[in-house]
Design a protein around this motif. Structure first.
Motif, PDB file in Angstrom:
ATOM      1  N   PHE A 134      73.482  55.175  53.168  1.00  0.00           N
ATOM      2  CA  PHE A 134      73.887  54.172  54.162  1.00  0.00           C
ATOM      3  C   PHE A 134      72.666  53.379  54.621  1.00  0.00           C
ATOM      4  O   PHE A 134      72.704  52.145  54.680  1.00  0.00           O
ATOM      5  CB  PHE A 134      74.563  54.857  55.359  1.00  0.00           C
ATOM      6  CG  PHE A 134      74.766  53.934  56.538  1.00  0.00           C
ATOM      7  CD1 PHE A 134      75.828  53.043  56.561  1.00  0.00           C
ATOM      8  CD2 PHE A 134      73.892  53.948  57.611  1.00  0.00           C
ATOM      9  CE1 PHE A 134      76.012  52.185  57.649  1.00  0.00           C
ATOM     10  CE2 PHE A 134      74.065  53.098  58.700  1.00  0.00           C
ATOM     11  CZ  PHE A 134      75.130  52.212  58.708  1.00  0.00           C
ATOM     12  N   HIS A 135      71.573  54.074  54.957  1.00  0.00           N
ATOM     13  CA  HIS A 135      70.356  53.391  55.397  1.00  0.00           C
ATOM     14  C   HIS A 135      69.793  52.508  54.285  1.00  0.00           C
ATOM     15  O   HIS A 135      69.362  51.383  54.534  1.00  0.00           O
ATOM     16  CB  HIS A 135      69.297  54.402  55.836  1.00  0.00           C
ATOM     17  CG  HIS A 135      69.634  55.105  57.101  1.00  0.00           C
ATOM     18  ND1 HIS A 135      70.245  56.323  57.119  1.00  0.00           N
ATOM     19  CD2 HIS A 135      69.449  54.747  58.389  1.00  0.00           C
ATOM     20  CE1 HIS A 135      70.425  56.706  58.374  1.00  0.00           C
ATOM     21  NE2 HIS A 135      69.955  55.757  59.169  1.00  0.00           N
ATOM     22  N   ARG A 136      69.796  53.016  53.042  1.00  0.00           N
ATOM     23  CA  ARG A 136      69.287  52.216  51.924  1.00  0.00           C
ATOM     24  C   ARG A 136      70.039  50.894  51.840  1.00  0.00           C
ATOM     25  O   ARG A 136      69.440  49.822  51.730  1.00  0.00           O
ATOM     26  CB  ARG A 136      69.400  52.985  50.601  1.00  0.00           C
ATOM     27  CG  ARG A 136      68.685  52.252  49.442  1.00  0.00           C
ATOM     28  CD  ARG A 136      69.271  52.580  48.090  1.00  0.00           C
ATOM     29  NE  ARG A 136      70.698  52.311  47.977  1.00  0.00           N
ATOM     30  CZ  ARG A 136      71.257  51.105  47.877  1.00  0.00           C
ATOM     31  NH1 ARG A 136      70.511  50.008  47.900  1.00  0.00           N
ATOM     32  NH2 ARG A 136      72.566  50.965  47.785  1.00  0.00           N
ATOM     33  N   LYS A 137      71.361  50.959  51.954  1.00  0.00           N
ATOM     34  CA  LYS A 137      72.187  49.754  51.861  1.00  0.00           C
ATOM     35  C   LYS A 137      71.882  48.794  53.016  1.00  0.00           C
ATOM     36  O   LYS A 137      71.714  47.599  52.809  1.00  0.00           O
ATOM     37  CB  LYS A 137      73.667  50.149  51.858  1.00  0.00           C
ATOM     38  CG  LYS A 137      74.604  48.985  51.739  1.00  0.00           C
ATOM     39  CD  LYS A 137      76.056  49.444  51.730  1.00  0.00           C
ATOM     40  CE  LYS A 137      76.948  48.216  51.652  1.00  0.00           C
ATOM     41  NZ  LYS A 137      78.166  48.343  52.377  1.00  0.00           N
ATOM     42  N   VAL A 138      71.828  49.324  54.235  1.00  0.00           N
ATOM     43  CA  VAL A 138      71.553  48.485  55.411  1.00  0.00           C
ATOM     44  C   VAL A 138      70.174  47.838  55.293  1.00  0.00           C
ATOM     45  O   VAL A 138      70.007  46.646  55.565  1.00  0.00           O
ATOM     46  CB  VAL A 138      71.672  49.310  56.712  1.00  0.00           C
ATOM     47  CG1 VAL A 138      71.115  48.542  57.909  1.00  0.00           C
ATOM     48  CG2 VAL A 138      73.122  49.711  56.957  1.00  0.00           C
ATOM     49  N   PHE A 139      69.179  48.611  54.872  1.00  0.00           N
ATOM     50  CA  PHE A 139      67.824  48.071  54.759  1.00  0.00           C
ATOM     51  C   PHE A 139      67.758  47.008  53.670  1.00  0.00           C
ATOM     52  O   PHE A 139      67.124  45.966  53.850  1.00  0.00           O
ATOM     53  CB  PHE A 139      66.821  49.194  54.487  1.00  0.00           C
ATOM     54  CG  PHE A 139      66.431  49.976  55.713  1.00  0.00           C
ATOM     55  CD1 PHE A 139      67.378  50.490  56.583  1.00  0.00           C
ATOM     56  CD2 PHE A 139      65.109  50.203  56.000  1.00  0.00           C
ATOM     57  CE1 PHE A 139      67.022  51.209  57.714  1.00  0.00           C
ATOM     58  CE2 PHE A 139      64.730  50.914  57.129  1.00  0.00           C
ATOM     59  CZ  PHE A 139      65.696  51.424  57.990  1.00  0.00           C
ATOM     60  N   GLU A 140      68.407  47.248  52.539  1.00  0.00           N
ATOM     61  CA  GLU A 140      68.416  46.254  51.465  1.00  0.00           C
ATOM     62  C   GLU A 140      69.113  44.975  51.928  1.00  0.00           C
ATOM     63  O   GLU A 140      68.595  43.872  51.721  1.00  0.00           O
ATOM     64  CB  GLU A 140      69.118  46.830  50.232  1.00  0.00           C
ATOM     65  CG  GLU A 140      69.092  45.898  49.039  1.00  0.00           C
ATOM     66  CD  GLU A 140      69.718  46.502  47.797  1.00  0.00           C
ATOM     67  OE1 GLU A 140      70.139  45.698  46.939  1.00  0.00           O
ATOM     68  OE2 GLU A 140      69.780  47.740  47.665  1.00  0.00           O
ATOM     69  N   GLU A 141      70.263  45.114  52.564  1.00  0.00           N
ATOM     70  CA  GLU A 141      70.980  43.937  53.070  1.00  0.00           C
ATOM     71  C   GLU A 141      70.183  43.220  54.153  1.00  0.00           C
ATOM     72  O   GLU A 141      70.341  42.021  54.355  1.00  0.00           O
ATOM     73  CB  GLU A 141      72.355  44.345  53.606  1.00  0.00           C
ATOM     74  CG  GLU A 141      73.316  44.739  52.503  1.00  0.00           C
ATOM     75  CD  GLU A 141      74.639  45.300  53.008  1.00  0.00           C
ATOM     76  OE1 GLU A 141      74.790  45.492  54.241  1.00  0.00           O
ATOM     77  OE2 GLU A 141      75.509  45.564  52.165  1.00  0.00           O
TER      78      GLU A 141
END
Length: 151
Positions: free
Chosen positions: A124-131
């Motif tokens: 979840f954090h990876r996705k939020v940080f990438e976005e």
């Protein structure tokens, strides 16, 4: 945050003590405020390990991996008074951080992208940080440590 008693502190301490079993680890109090009450309440084994890593172990930043385990506002140049992380001349820099929401605070992506890697605790954090603008090649999902001898 090693001597603050907060959430980053407990996670950073668990990471450091786990890594100490396989390599040399130096800790530097960074980011959060020092809390003597927290230090006074540590069990003897944790206190001894933290004392050794904080005051006795010395590793030159140019010869190891530097992990800045805090929110990115504490990373150099810090937005408030704290020790410098990463130290000048660091060979390889990692940021360990998280944010419990669906977007990054303003300015975080730029700070995170200055380091070689960023460790986040979940997909979840990876996705939020990438976005939020963090270079996906820099993002690594590294789950939170668990002290299995305690639990």
């Amino acid at each position: 945050p090693f001597l603050s008693g907060g959430g980053y502190c407990s996670e950073a301490t668990s990471f450091a003590i786990g890594l100490k079993k396989i390599t040399n680890v130096q800790t530097v109090h960074h980011g959060d405020s020092f809390r003597q009450g927290y230090v006074d309440g540590l069990d003897q084994d944790t206190y001894q390990a933290m004392y050794h890593m904080t005051y006795l172990e010395k590793i030159a930043p140019k010869s190891g991996v530097v992990v800045c385990h805090s929110e990115p506002g504490a990373w150099h140049p810090a937005r408030y008074q704290t020790s410098r992380c990463p130290p000048e001349g660091s060979l390889y820099t990692v940021g360990r951080t998280m944010f419990e929401t669906d977007r990054l605070p303003k300015g975080w992506a730029e700070r995170i992208n200055k380091l070689n890697e960023s460790w986040v605790p979940t997909e979840f954090h990876r996705k939020v940080f990438e976005e939020g603008g963090v270079d996906p090649a820099k993002l690594k999902v590294v789950g939170e440590p668990v002290d299995t001898s305690f639990y």
